[in-house]
Scaffold this active site. Structure first.
Site, mmCIF file in Angstrom:
data_model
loop_
_atom_site.group_PDB
_atom_site.id
_atom_site.type_symbol
_atom_site.label_atom_id
_atom_site.label_comp_id
_atom_site.label_asym_id
_atom_site.label_seq_id
_atom_site.Cartn_x
_atom_site.Cartn_y
_atom_site.Cartn_z
ATOM 1 N N GLY A 178 3.904 -5.382 -8.968
ATOM 2 C CA GLY A 178 3.725 -5.048 -10.390
ATOM 3 C C GLY A 178 4.279 -3.679 -10.728
ATOM 4 N N LYS B 141 8.005 -2.312 -2.255
ATOM 5 C CA LYS B 141 7.656 -0.967 -1.771
ATOM 6 C C LYS B 141 6.850 -1.128 -0.496
ATOM 7 C CE LYS B 141 3.766 0.071 -2.162
ATOM 8 N NZ LYS B 141 2.306 0.321 -2.288
ATOM 9 N N ALA C 197 2.069 -11.425 -5.373
ATOM 10 C CA ALA C 197 1.325 -10.479 -6.216
ATOM 11 C C ALA C 197 0.119 -9.937 -5.464
ATOM 12 C CB ALA C 197 0.881 -11.175 -7.490
ATOM 13 N N ASP D 145 1.446 3.769 -8.202
ATOM 14 C CA ASP D 145 2.689 3.535 -7.461
ATOM 15 C C ASP D 145 3.924 3.553 -8.355
ATOM 16 O OD1 ASP D 145 1.704 3.314 -4.889
ATOM 17 O OD2 ASP D 145 1.346 1.157 -5.046
ATOM 18 N N ALA E 175 -0.331 -7.618 -3.308
ATOM 19 C CA ALA E 175 0.019 -7.786 -1.898
ATOM 20 C C ALA E 175 0.263 -6.481 -1.161
ATOM 21 C CB ALA E 175 1.258 -8.678 -1.792
ATOM 22 N N ILE F 134 2.653 -4.369 -1.745
ATOM 23 C CA ILE F 134 4.073 -4.019 -1.702
ATOM 24 C C ILE F 134 4.580 -3.672 -3.103
ATOM 25 C CG2 ILE F 134 4.653 -5.127 0.468
ATOM 26 C CD1 ILE F 134 5.589 -7.584 -1.059
HETATM 27 O O1 C5P Z 1 -3.185 2.918 -10.073
HETATM 28 P P1 C5P Z 1 -3.422 1.513 -9.641
HETATM 29 O O2 C5P Z 1 -3.765 0.610 -10.779
HETATM 30 O O3 C5P Z 1 -2.340 0.963 -8.792
HETATM 31 O O4 C5P Z 1 -4.714 1.570 -8.707
HETATM 32 C C1 C5P Z 1 -5.513 0.451 -8.438
HETATM 33 C C2 C5P Z 1 -6.858 0.928 -7.900
HETATM 34 O O5 C5P Z 1 -6.670 1.513 -6.623
HETATM 35 C C3 C5P Z 1 -7.533 2.001 -8.718
HETATM 36 O O6 C5P Z 1 -8.321 1.447 -9.725
HETATM 37 C C4 C5P Z 1 -8.381 2.717 -7.677
HETATM 38 O O7 C5P Z 1 -9.567 1.997 -7.428
HETATM 39 C C5 C5P Z 1 -7.521 2.626 -6.435
HETATM 40 N N1 C5P Z 1 -6.709 3.827 -6.205
HETATM 41 C C6 C5P Z 1 -7.319 4.982 -5.744
HETATM 42 N N2 C5P Z 1 -6.547 6.094 -5.495
HETATM 43 C C7 C5P Z 1 -5.214 6.078 -5.686
HETATM 44 C C8 C5P Z 1 -4.578 4.905 -6.145
HETATM 45 C C9 C5P Z 1 -5.353 3.794 -6.394
HETATM 46 O O8 C5P Z 1 -8.532 5.021 -5.557
HETATM 47 N N3 C5P Z 1 -4.499 7.174 -5.421
#
Ligand code: C5P
Length: 269
Positions: free
Chosen positions: A98, A11, A91, A127, A93, A95
């Site tokens: 996961g 991505k 990982a 994502d 990264a 993109i």
């Molecule tokens: O949802 P995901 O596990 O990919 O997000 C990883 C971290 O990125 C979250 O714990 C948060 O700190 C941050 N994040 C955020 N706002 C988003 C997506 C991710 O603050 N819209």
């Protein structure tokens, strides 16, 4: 029983504007997302208990248990499966490795089990909803609003310098959480000039965490990229080239110059 296979494309956030922050700490995003023709592959077979085997050139260090988002996706789907995850993408990264793997597990399980995933994709990661679509989209909210869009096919070089950038730290480093959203996408033509005017707001704080990102962006520009930018929270960056041949030639040269970097040409759509 033969496994059901699904591709988990890389991505790429062509833009990533951070437009606000919710009370729970998650950030509001406005992002143009596309997918590459490079990625991981998942193979799923119904089984009596969960099993995950990680293979491929980037398998090292990838968890093969319940910590892996593939495993969590299968659990959310609600059926035990044996998963082979063939890792090609670096990982942590930027993109969506996961997230795209998890989305591919859901796709493969839908095909293998003949029923739709009725669970909450966003709960697996911000994502995951866009990765389930796996085609060009404007992503907003914290990642739950995904609208398909049409963008021209782009020829890119993707580079990851081998530094893992912690996403929460990058978000914390934002100087401003309230930034302008993306401009309206051009109807036709003039896509690159439009894209050049947009931003990845996470690039400045990621550069603080991993200054090598600056070297990657310079290397892409020096190799002739019309535009270079970081994807997600980094550290992978993309450079855009005139056509596939120019991207492949630049990728070869950049890989020779930096054997320790992950470098690949890719078609984005
Ligand atoms: O949802 P995901 O596990 O990919 O997000 C990883 C971290 O990125 C979250 O714990 C948060 O700190 C941050 N994040 C955020 N706002 C988003 C997506 C991710 O603050 N819209």
């Amino acid at each position: 029983m033969a496994p059901t296979e699904a591709f988990a494309p890389a991505k790429i956030n062509l833009t990533l504007h951070v437009t606000g922050q919710r009370a729970d700490g998650y950030h509001l995003l406005d992002s143009l997302v596309v997918f590459a023709d490079v990625g991981d592959v998942v193979r799923v077979t119904p089984a009596s208990e969960m099993l995950l085997q990680v293979t491929g050139p980037r398998a090292s260090g990838v968890p093969d248990d319940a910590r892996n988002l593939c495993w969590k996706a299968a659990e959310a789907f609600g059926a035990p499966v044996a998963i082979e995850l063939e890792k090609h993408l670096p990982a942590a990264a930027g993109i969506g490795g996961g997230s795209s793997d998890a989305a591919a597990v859901l796709r493969a399980m839908e095909a293998a089990m003949g029923r739709r995933f009725e669970g909450h994709a966003l709960a697996l990661g911000a994502d995951v909803p866009v990765c389930r679509l796996a085609r060009a989209a404007r992503m907003s909210g914290i990642g739950e609003i995904v609208e398909p869009v049409t963008v021209p096919v782009l020829h890119a070089v993707l580079i990851n310098p081998g530094v893992e950038v912690p996403t929460p730290a990058v978000f914390r480093g934002l100087a401003s959480k309230t930034n302008a959203p993306m401009d309206v996408l051009p109807e036709k033509g003039a896509f690159l000039p439009w894209l050049a005017e947009q931003r990845n707001d996470l690039e400045p704080p990621a550069l603080v965490q991993a200054p090598v990102i600056g070297d990657v962006l310079s290397a892409l520009s020096d190799a002739g990229a019309a535009l270079s930018r970081m994807s997600g929270s980094g550290a992978t960056c993309f450079g855009l080239f005139e056509d596939a041949a120019a991207a492949e030639q630049a990728a070869r040269r950049l890989q020779q110059a930096q054997p320790g970097w992950w470098v690949t040409a890719a078609r984005l759509s």
